[in-house]
Write an enzyme that holds these catalytic residues in place. Structure first.
Site, PDB file in Angstrom:
ATOM      1  CD  GLU A 398      29.635  43.174  39.417  1.00  0.00           C
ATOM      2  OE1 GLU A 398      30.613  43.377  40.155  1.00  0.00           O
ATOM      3  OE2 GLU A 398      28.645  42.491  39.754  1.00  0.00           O
ATOM      4  CD  GLU A 496      27.719  37.562  39.191  1.00  0.00           C
ATOM      5  OE1 GLU A 496      27.900  38.271  40.201  1.00  0.00           O
ATOM      6  OE2 GLU A 496      28.538  37.458  38.269  1.00  0.00           O
TER       7      GLU A 496
END
Length: 564
Positions: A398, A496
């Site tokens: 991210e 994730e």
């Protein structure tokens, strides 16, 4: 790697088809640094001619304005010497209240190379640590002269400065030159300066509009770095022509800032030689994915479950990995290399017949191998190099979502890692939320350099999804990311996903132990064979005071039948 700096470069997701992030960052007080200009054309790598020193923040700071209000002309920040210094480091903005903020665009033009010390943060557990210095790999006996960050004290005022050091490397190998030793009695965040050079050129920071959902949030607005040309070579510190070829990375020493431990000592220790890079290992032979209806992978960080989050021992890691293997999970995803992740987790993964997904974590602006944290991780992976148990390497988690990287920078770093990890011929990816993958500038930059499109997908952050629908949501995210790079040439994967056992309700998404069990069962049923579950244990070291109050509570061991 535990992130310690708060940023958000895009609006946080509250609904729609895209999952939000569980990796919020929280700000620390800005540090005082000194800015220096240097000439990098002299014969000793240019570390001796100081033209002028300025005191103050290393960037121009501009106040945010409401989205509906026209932006005023940006006023310069005046230093203590009444001289304004402008460099294209990411602009830090503090948002004291929630709401929609607009940060106006800015352009910075440099007419000559400018070197500054940019503050960076790193989290360390209790104990004694050797940090900083210059890490370099030499292929023969040679003498290295290079810059490093240190401090100068005059009349009680501590100033960050760039100094030079010379060290005779007696033989081929990896050396850390002029490191700093620090001892802390509890988990601590250290703020350290990073030597950063900006070449001549025009740098642009586009307008940023973002929704802030937490008070006292710090937003970093990064500048686009110009594409290098024959006249513009960004951020390179050059060694003398007569010096044998080396790979050198500047790693900052730690100054005695007011909020740093008083035990930090001046960098007067000698170089610390380490072993040369290990020989290359065979290509990974495993395939991504597991058996339908079963959990394929789980994310793992070797941090303790207490509030201090100290590093687990080798024995504790071994016990955790053994329990994961006994539960039938096939793959372990790690995020970085700190806390002896590679030797401890890697050895246990091999011992119990599992596979591993490696990570290079980017937790601050500086999306290049010259970022000290990134450089340290790349060096650790190169030295470890046990490629035969590696199924995938993720560069960044991210990093674009949080504003640490521009897409083109991330693509460049992935390509650079491909050149650094000699002998590894397996797959590369990066982990981002779906809304980032869907941005044309991201997919056009990144699809061509990855082998797998990795997505973090958390149904809990979609306000229209309850626990029983979590599997359908995550499967939908998997289908979306699998189609982004076209023609199935770059398959998608979920790196994730999970559900918290406690926290605040996010619309229809309600946390709780029973809801977590329902959600995880649904995810495993729908796409568990292509997903990494998040995560093994609860993380009490994370901030409990976020809007969702959920970040500490994503541990899934009990739900997945992992007995730890």
């Amino acid at each position: 790697m535990k992130a310690t700096l708060a940023v958000a470069a895009a609006a946080a997701l509250a609904g729609g088809v895209n999952a939000g992030s569980v990796h919020h960052r929280h700000a620390h007080n800005a540090v005082r640094v000194a800015l220096e200009k240097k000439d990098y054309n002299n014969e000793t790598c240019g570390c001796t001619t100081i033209y002028k020193t300025f005191y103050g923040e290393p960037t121009l700071l501009f106040p945010p304005v409401p989205a509906t209000t026209a932006a005023p002309p940006p006023p310069p920040v005046t230093t203590a010497t009444e001289t304004a210094v402008v460099v294209p480091t990411p602009i830090a903005q503090t948002c004291s209240t929630t709401g929609v903020y607009t940060f106006p665009p800015h352009t910075v033009t440099l007419t000559e190379s400018t070197t500054v010390l940019v503050p960076s943060t790193t989290a360390v557990p209790s104990g004694s640590h050797v940090i900083g210095g210059v890490t370099t790999i030499v292929t023969t006996a040679t003498t290295i002269t290079c810059p490093y960050a240190t401090v100068s004290t005059s009349e009680g005022v501590v100033t960050s400065v760039v100094a030079t050091t010379t060290y005779v490397c007696p033989s081929a190998g990896t050396y850390t030159i002029a490191p700093t030793t620090t001892s802390v009695d509890k988990s601590t965040v250290l703020t350290v300066p990073v030597v950063t050079e900006y070449p001549p050129g025009t740098y642009t920071q586009p307008e940023v509009v973002t929704t802030v959902t937490e008070t006292n949030t710090v937003i970093f607005c990064p500048f686009d770095i110009p594409t290098p040309t024959a006249k513009t070579t960004p951020h390179v510190l050059t060694y003398p022509a007569e010096t044998p070829k080396t790979t050198a990375v500047i790693v900052p020493t730690a100054p005695s800032y007011p909020d740093a431990p008083s035990s930090l000592k001046a960098p007067n220790t000698p170089a610390v030689p380490t072993s040369p890079t290990s020989p290359s290992k065979p290509k990974a032979t495993g395939s991504l994915g597991g058996e339908p209806g079963k959990p394929w992978g789980i994310s793992y960080t070797p941090y303790g479950t207490g509030e201090d989050g100290g590093c687990k021992t080798r024995e504790e890691v071994d016990k955790d990995i053994a329990a994961i293997a006994s539960a039938g999970v096939k793959t372990v995803r790690v995020y970085s290399t700190d806390c002896d992740t590679l030797p401890n987790v890697g050895d246990a993964v091999r011992k119990y017949g599992l596979r591993i997904i490696l990570g290079v974590f980017i937790d601050a602006p500086g999306c290049t191998a010259r970022n000290p944290s990134v450089a340290e991780q790349i060096g650790a992976i190169k030295s470890w190099a046990q490629w035969d148990i590696v199924d995938l390497i993720s560069i960044g988690n991210e990093a674009v979502f949080h504003g640490y990287c521009e897409p083109s920078q991330l693509a460049g770093l992935i390509n650079q890692c491909k050149g650094e990890f000699s002998g590894y011929t397996g797959r590369y990816t990066t982990a981002e939320t779906i809304n980032i993958w869907q941005q044309p500038n991201f997919s056009s930059a990144v699809c061509g350099v990855v082998d797998v499109a990795g997505a973090n997908a958390h149904a809990y952050f979609n306000t229209e999804t309850d626990a029983s629908q979590a599997g359908q949501f995550v499967k939908g995210q998997l289908d979306l990311v699998s189609s982004i790079c076209g023609n199935g040439n770059v398959p998608g994967i979920i790196l994730e996903t999970g559900w918290p056992s406690a926290g605040n309700a996010m619309g229809l998404a309600v946390p709780g132990e029973s809801q977590q069990r329902i959600a995880v069962s649904s995810i495993v049923k729908e796409c568990g064979d292509r997903a990494v579950m998040f995560s093994l244990t609860n993380d009490k070291w994370k901030d409990p005071n976020t809007a969702c109050a959920c970040e500490q509570n994503f541990g899934l061991a009990k739900v997945l039948g992992i007995n730890i």
